[in-house]
Design an enzyme around this catalytic site. Structure first.
Site, PDB file in Angstrom:
ATOM      1  N   GLU A  37       0.873  -1.187   0.000  1.00 29.40           N
ATOM      2  CA  GLU A  37       0.000   0.000   0.000  1.00 29.40           C
ATOM      3  C   GLU A  37       0.898   1.221   0.000  1.00 29.40           C
ATOM      4  OE1 GLU A  37      -3.441   0.511   2.292  1.00 29.40           O
ATOM      5  OE2 GLU A  37      -3.897  -1.627   2.407  1.00 29.40           O
ATOM      6  N   ASP A  65      -9.675  -0.928  -2.055  1.00 28.03           N
ATOM      7  CA  ASP A  65      -9.128  -0.207  -0.923  1.00 28.03           C
ATOM      8  C   ASP A  65     -10.191   0.775  -0.448  1.00 28.03           C
ATOM      9  OD1 ASP A  65      -6.539  -0.129   0.582  1.00 28.03           O
ATOM     10  OD2 ASP A  65      -6.884   2.015   0.316  1.00 28.03           O
ATOM     11  N   ASP A 142     -16.287   0.689  12.062  1.00 29.65           N
ATOM     12  CA  ASP A 142     -17.728   0.393  12.133  1.00 29.65           C
ATOM     13  C   ASP A 142     -18.382   0.881  13.431  1.00 29.65           C
ATOM     14  OD1 ASP A 142     -18.044  -0.672   9.614  1.00 29.65           O
ATOM     15  OD2 ASP A 142     -17.767  -2.748  10.239  1.00 29.65           O
ATOM     16  N   HIS A 167     -20.294   0.892   1.417  1.00 31.28           N
ATOM     17  CA  HIS A 167     -19.433   1.436   0.355  1.00 31.28           C
ATOM     18  C   HIS A 167     -18.827   0.296  -0.466  1.00 31.28           C
ATOM     19  CE1 HIS A 167     -17.670   0.655   4.177  1.00 31.28           C
ATOM     20  NE2 HIS A 167     -16.432   0.686   3.735  1.00 31.28           N
TER      21      HIS A 167
HETATM   22  P1  IMP Z   1      -8.305  -1.024   3.816  1.00 36.66           P
HETATM   23  O1  IMP Z   1      -9.196  -0.900   2.643  1.00 36.66           O
HETATM   24  O2  IMP Z   1      -8.332  -2.423   4.357  1.00 36.66           O
HETATM   25  O3  IMP Z   1      -6.922  -0.498   3.575  1.00 36.66           O
HETATM   26  O4  IMP Z   1      -8.976  -0.165   4.945  1.00 36.66           O
HETATM   27  C1  IMP Z   1      -8.498   1.052   5.424  1.00 36.66           C
HETATM   28  C2  IMP Z   1      -8.975   1.299   6.825  1.00 36.66           C
HETATM   29  O5  IMP Z   1     -10.363   1.585   6.807  1.00 36.66           O
HETATM   30  C3  IMP Z   1      -8.756   0.134   7.776  1.00 36.66           C
HETATM   31  O6  IMP Z   1      -8.402   0.654   9.038  1.00 36.66           O
HETATM   32  C4  IMP Z   1     -10.093  -0.510   7.860  1.00 36.66           C
HETATM   33  O7  IMP Z   1     -10.288  -1.078   9.126  1.00 36.66           O
HETATM   34  C5  IMP Z   1     -11.033   0.667   7.628  1.00 36.66           C
HETATM   35  N1  IMP Z   1     -12.190   0.184   6.913  1.00 36.66           N
HETATM   36  C6  IMP Z   1     -12.242  -0.258   5.629  1.00 36.66           C
HETATM   37  N2  IMP Z   1     -13.477  -0.691   5.329  1.00 36.66           N
HETATM   38  C7  IMP Z   1     -14.204  -0.525   6.465  1.00 36.66           C
HETATM   39  C8  IMP Z   1     -15.542  -0.824   6.796  1.00 36.66           C
HETATM   40  O8  IMP Z   1     -16.342  -1.360   6.006  1.00 36.66           O
HETATM   41  N3  IMP Z   1     -15.926  -0.513   8.045  1.00 36.66           N
HETATM   42  C9  IMP Z   1     -15.091   0.039   8.954  1.00 36.66           C
HETATM   43  N4  IMP Z   1     -13.825   0.314   8.709  1.00 36.66           N
HETATM   44  C10 IMP Z   1     -13.390   0.036   7.462  1.00 36.66           C
END
Ligand code: IMP
Length: 189
Positions: A37, A65, A142, A167
């Site tokens: 990343e 992402d 969340d 999303h």
């Molecule tokens: P990544 O897409 O896994 O890099 O997510 C980036 C950050 O956003 C991470 O800390 C995830 O925990 C948070 N995140 C991504 N999607 C969600 C979701 O659906 N709910 C809550 N947090 C999210």
């Protein structure tokens, strides 16, 4: 049946992606792999770079992402969401928002490679940041995110309710519609 390989380390995301793509007749194979990343300014740059790290995988490949964007904080934590959460958790967000607008949105950008081409799909869900964390469902942010029109956080509902409007589901549904249209075209051509 079309097949897509979803690459991610997160089993929760893989489950969600599989459930969202099933109605489009798309079967999901999950490969658990840590993808680089880069410190980029947009989710689009991040997913393009993740996709480059999957070049050895044959067939259609999907990566995604996501981030939490708070407009009154200039979009922070945004692309830095994962890093920020790991180090700070929620407290600084609550403090910063004491006197600021609490509106926020989650955004996912999904990237699909089919042959030599890459297609990007975006999904957003709007809401506000709660005054305190609530709920133990889901992951990440969340417990502090209340979608517009709801009276509880994503953390307080089972996965199916979150997935109906999330999303990620919105972005991945767009990828599913694209794959279904493409398949229909190739069958009538
Ligand atoms: P990544 O897409 O896994 O890099 O997510 C980036 C950050 O956003 C991470 O800390 C995830 O925990 C948070 N995140 C991504 N999607 C969600 C979701 O659906 N709910 C809550 N947090 C999210």
């Amino acid at each position: 049946m079309r097949r897509v390989t979803f690459v991610s380390t997160n089993p929760g995301k893989a489950r969600e992606v599989r459930a969202v793509l099933r109605p489009y007749g798309v079967e999901v194979r999950w490969i658990r792999r840590t993808l680089p990343e880069p410190q980029a300014e947009t989710l689009e740059e991040v997913v393009r770079s993740k996709l480059r790290a999957t070049r050895d995988i044959p067939g259609p490949v999907l990566v995604e992402d996501s981030g939490l964007f708070i407009p009154s904080l200039g979009g922070f934590p945004g692309v830095y969401s994962a890093h920020f959460l790991r180090i700070w958790k929620f407290r600084p967000i609550f403090e910063l928002l004491e006197r600021r607008n609490r509106r926020a949105y989650f955004r996912t950008v999904a990237a699909l490679r089919v042959g030599r081409r890459t297609y990007l799909f975006r999904g957003d869900v709007h809401g506000t940041i709660a005054r305190r964390a609530a709920g133990s469902h889901g992951f990440g942010y969340d417990p502090i995110f209340i979608p517009t029109g709801w009276d509880r956080t994503f953390g307080q509902v089972p996965a199916e309710r979150k997935n109906a409007i999330s999303h990620r589901a919105r972005a991945v549904r767009r990828a599913g519609e694209f794959l279904a249209r493409r398949h229909a075209r190739s069958r009538t051509a």
